[in-house]
Design a protein around this motif. Structure first.
Motif, PDB file in Angstrom:
ATOM      1  N   UNK A   1       3.179  28.322   3.171  1.00 45.83           N
ATOM      2  CA  UNK A   1       2.906  26.891   3.302  1.00 45.83           C
ATOM      3  C   UNK A   1       3.561  26.347   4.566  1.00 45.83           C
ATOM      4  N   UNK A   2       2.783  25.628   5.364  1.00 40.97           N
ATOM      5  CA  UNK A   2       3.321  24.963   6.552  1.00 40.97           C
ATOM      6  C   UNK A   2       3.634  23.525   6.190  1.00 40.97           C
ATOM      7  N   UNK A   3       4.913  23.231   6.035  1.00 47.34           N
ATOM      8  CA  UNK A   3       5.314  21.874   5.694  1.00 47.34           C
ATOM      9  C   UNK A   3       5.173  20.974   6.914  1.00 47.34           C
ATOM     10  N   UNK A   4       4.681  19.746   6.734  1.00 50.78           N
ATOM     11  CA  UNK A   4       4.502  18.830   7.860  1.00 50.78           C
ATOM     12  C   UNK A   4       5.827  18.252   8.322  1.00 50.78           C
TER      13      UNK A   4
ATOM     14  N   UNK B   1       4.688  33.982  -1.489  1.00 56.12           N
ATOM     15  CA  UNK B   1       5.712  32.930  -1.438  1.00 56.12           C
ATOM     16  C   UNK B   1       5.101  31.687  -0.796  1.00 56.12           C
ATOM     17  N   UNK B   2       4.712  30.697  -1.647  1.00 58.91           N
ATOM     18  CA  UNK B   2       4.865  30.658  -3.102  1.00 58.91           C
ATOM     19  C   UNK B   2       3.798  31.503  -3.807  1.00 58.91           C
ATOM     20  N   UNK B   3       3.991  31.680  -5.104  1.00 55.85           N
ATOM     21  CA  UNK B   3       3.046  32.431  -5.923  1.00 55.85           C
ATOM     22  C   UNK B   3       1.828  31.545  -6.170  1.00 55.85           C
ATOM     23  N   UNK B   4       0.935  31.558  -5.205  1.00 56.18           N
ATOM     24  CA  UNK B   4      -0.193  30.623  -5.224  1.00 56.18           C
ATOM     25  C   UNK B   4      -1.384  31.270  -4.522  1.00 56.18           C
ATOM     26  N   UNK B   5      -2.550  31.200  -5.137  1.00 52.76           N
ATOM     27  CA  UNK B   5      -3.759  31.762  -4.543  1.00 52.76           C
ATOM     28  C   UNK B   5      -4.468  30.708  -3.701  1.00 52.76           C
ATOM     29  N   UNK B   6      -4.844  31.075  -2.490  1.00 52.55           N
ATOM     30  CA  UNK B   6      -5.523  30.144  -1.583  1.00 52.55           C
ATOM     31  C   UNK B   6      -6.813  30.779  -1.089  1.00 52.55           C
ATOM     32  N   UNK B   7      -7.721  29.954  -0.618  1.00 53.16           N
ATOM     33  CA  UNK B   7      -8.974  30.420  -0.043  1.00 53.16           C
ATOM     34  C   UNK B   7      -9.023  29.993   1.419  1.00 53.16           C
TER      35      UNK B   7
ATOM     36  N   UNK C   1       0.847  -1.199   0.000  1.00 51.84           N
ATOM     37  CA  UNK C   1       0.000   0.000   0.000  1.00 51.84           C
ATOM     38  C   UNK C   1       0.878   1.242   0.000  1.00 51.84           C
ATOM     39  N   UNK C   2       0.596   2.193  -0.880  1.00 46.03           N
ATOM     40  CA  UNK C   2       1.352   3.428  -0.945  1.00 46.03           C
ATOM     41  C   UNK C   2       0.780   4.415   0.068  1.00 46.03           C
ATOM     42  N   UNK C   3       1.651   4.929   0.942  1.00 44.68           N
ATOM     43  CA  UNK C   3       1.178   5.865   1.955  1.00 44.68           C
ATOM     44  C   UNK C   3       0.840   7.203   1.322  1.00 44.68           C
ATOM     45  N   UNK C   4      -0.183   7.859   1.873  1.00 50.76           N
ATOM     46  CA  UNK C   4      -0.592   9.154   1.353  1.00 50.76           C
ATOM     47  C   UNK C   4       0.460  10.199   1.688  1.00 50.76           C
ATOM     48  N   UNK C   5       0.606  11.176   0.783  1.00 50.92           N
ATOM     49  CA  UNK C   5       1.531  12.270   1.041  1.00 50.92           C
ATOM     50  C   UNK C   5       1.041  13.081   2.239  1.00 50.92           C
ATOM     51  N   UNK C   6       1.952  13.515   3.119  1.00 48.24           N
ATOM     52  CA  UNK C   6       1.526  14.353   4.242  1.00 48.24           C
ATOM     53  C   UNK C   6       0.880  15.638   3.728  1.00 48.24           C
ATOM     54  N   UNK C   7      -0.202  16.051   4.383  1.00 44.46           N
ATOM     55  CA  UNK C   7      -0.958  17.214   3.939  1.00 44.46           C
ATOM     56  C   UNK C   7      -0.321  18.492   4.459  1.00 44.46           C
ATOM     57  N   UNK C   8      -0.048  19.406   3.558  1.00 49.83           N
ATOM     58  CA  UNK C   8       0.477  20.709   3.955  1.00 49.83           C
ATOM     59  C   UNK C   8      -0.662  21.594   4.449  1.00 49.83           C
ATOM     60  N   UNK C   9      -0.326  22.513   5.324  1.00 56.30           N
ATOM     61  CA  UNK C   9      -1.284  23.516   5.768  1.00 56.30           C
ATOM     62  C   UNK C   9      -0.708  24.890   5.512  1.00 56.30           C
ATOM     63  N   UNK C  10      -1.077  25.857   6.351  1.00 56.58           N
ATOM     64  CA  UNK C  10      -0.607  27.222   6.170  1.00 56.58           C
ATOM     65  C   UNK C  10      -0.021  27.758   7.474  1.00 56.58           C
ATOM     66  N   UNK C  11       0.898  28.679   7.339  1.00 59.19           N
ATOM     67  CA  UNK C  11       1.550  29.267   8.507  1.00 59.19           C
ATOM     68  C   UNK C  11       0.646  30.333   9.139  1.00 59.19           C
TER      69      UNK C  11
END
Length: 368
Positions: free
Chosen positions: A171-174, A42-48, A1-11
């Motif tokens: 981006x908050x890296x896990x 940083x990064x150049x990314x739009x979030x809601x 089974x391939x483990x899911x990628x850890x989910x990033x959040x926000x700072x």
């Protein structure tokens, strides 16, 4: 089974900014919004980002509340509320946007612990909503900040009475997720494809200080506690040099050959410092005081106090030994595991975010 990628959040700065945008919207348009969308820069990314509550406090101020979501990370700020209060400025205010920390935001010698990325994010997005003549004050409040700060190492960096709005990215890296080393190694491979000379920073303070000292942001790599495997990976990728940029209480472990710096793995910091004191020629009684000190910061203060009373430069001498051993041990570690010769230098800073020492190689790499 391939483990899911850890989910990033926000700072935290992202949620503070989202709340400020919503509060300003309430102040101008007298209406609340359930979400706000904006670019992280940083990064150049739009979030809601979801807005939990919005309310006018008076005809001149409004409050919006967001709630932290750091993703799959063992972050003590998870679900903590962030209050963003926006008010029309008083007549004496000169700045278009005055940003200040309220209850729960920590303080250091330079003022509120609201760092460059948070300021850039908030000022950029709020100024776009204002006319040339409008001025506002933005106050960020962390109701749980003072309590949560007691469970952090903030005090070790001179931040008291609360948490920091720290971060160089939205981006908050896990960091504590099991698969995070894989993510770091992939980032390292990408950077090594573009640069022969890299800068390893253990955490956000190192990343922030590195740019303040003129280091190209693209050459920085956050390592957390994974220095050993990432040093080896860099050697295998043909990296020419590595500048280690970090808090002395962490990097000192490398001088003793400890290449995973989490305290659960190994902790011999005072022992290593005491050994370096002896190597530098300090009296045994001082080395014993260093060995018995509660923290590396306390050990550093012993040396600073000795310098003040004696007129000597024992901090420079002892930390010169420490930095040289860090360089030598790191070079040898890479050589042992990869048979590659990588030049390694080091720069160590203290809890006031002041540089304690630059190794000889570190000074050369910093100038490049």
């Amino acid at each position: 089974m391939v483990s899911a990628q850890p989910r990033c959040g926000y700072t935290l700065p992202v949620f503070a900014c989202a709340g400020a945008i919503a509060a300003l919207h309430q102040l101008i348009h007298h209406a609340s919004v359930p979400t706000v969308a904006f670019n992280l820069l940083n990064p150049d990314e739009t979030v809601e980002i979801e807005i939990e509550q919005v309310a006018p406090l008076s005809k001149n101020s409004a409050l919006a509340i967001t709630r932290s979501d750091p993703g799959d990370n063992l972050d003590l700020t998870r679900h903590t509320p962030i209050w963003s209060i926006v008010s029309w400025a008083e007549a004496c205010q000169t700045e278009q946007i005055l940003l200040e920390g309220g209850e729960g935001i920590g303080h250091h010698t330079d003022g509120d612990a609201i760092y460059a990325y948070a300021r850039q994010l908030i000022v950029t997005h709020l100024s776009a909503q204002l006319t040339d003549t409008q001025k506002i004050k933005v106050t960020i409040v962390l109701p749980e900040g003072r309590r949560l700060a007691l469970r952090t190492s903030n005090a070790a960096f001179g931040v008291v009475d609360g948490l920091s709005l720290l971060g160089t990215s939205g981006i908050a890296q896990p960091l504590s997720a099991p698969d995070q080393l894989t993510v770091y190694r992939e980032t390292l491979r990408q950077k090594a494809a573009d640069y022969l000379d890299l800068v390893f920073c253990l955490g956000e303070n190192g990343l922030d200080l590195a740019t303040q000292h003129g280091i190209d942001a693209d050459r920085r790599l956050k390592t957390a506690n994974w220095l050993g495997p990432l040093l080896v990976e860099a050697g295998e990728l043909g990296v020419r040099s590595i500048l280690l940029f970090g808090y002395h209480g962490k990097l000192v472990k490398l001088a003793g050959g400890i290449f995973h710096t989490h305290h659960h793995v190994a902790d011999a910091r005072q022992e290593i410092m005491a050994a370096c004191c002896v190597q530098a020629g300090l009296e045994t009684t001082v080395a014993q005081q260093v060995l018995a000190s509660a923290t590396t910061e306390a050990a550093l203060e012993i040396l600073k106090s000795l310098d003040r009373s004696s007129g000597e430069n024992w901090v420079e001498q002892v930390y010169g030994v420490i930095a040289k051993r860090i360089d030598q041990r790191s070079h040898a570690y890479i050589k042992t595991h990869t048979e590659q010769s990588v030049q390694v230098g080091s720069i160590l800073f203290d809890r006031q975010r002041q540089i304690v020492v630059k190794s000889e190689i570190g000074q050369i790499l910093l100038a490049n």
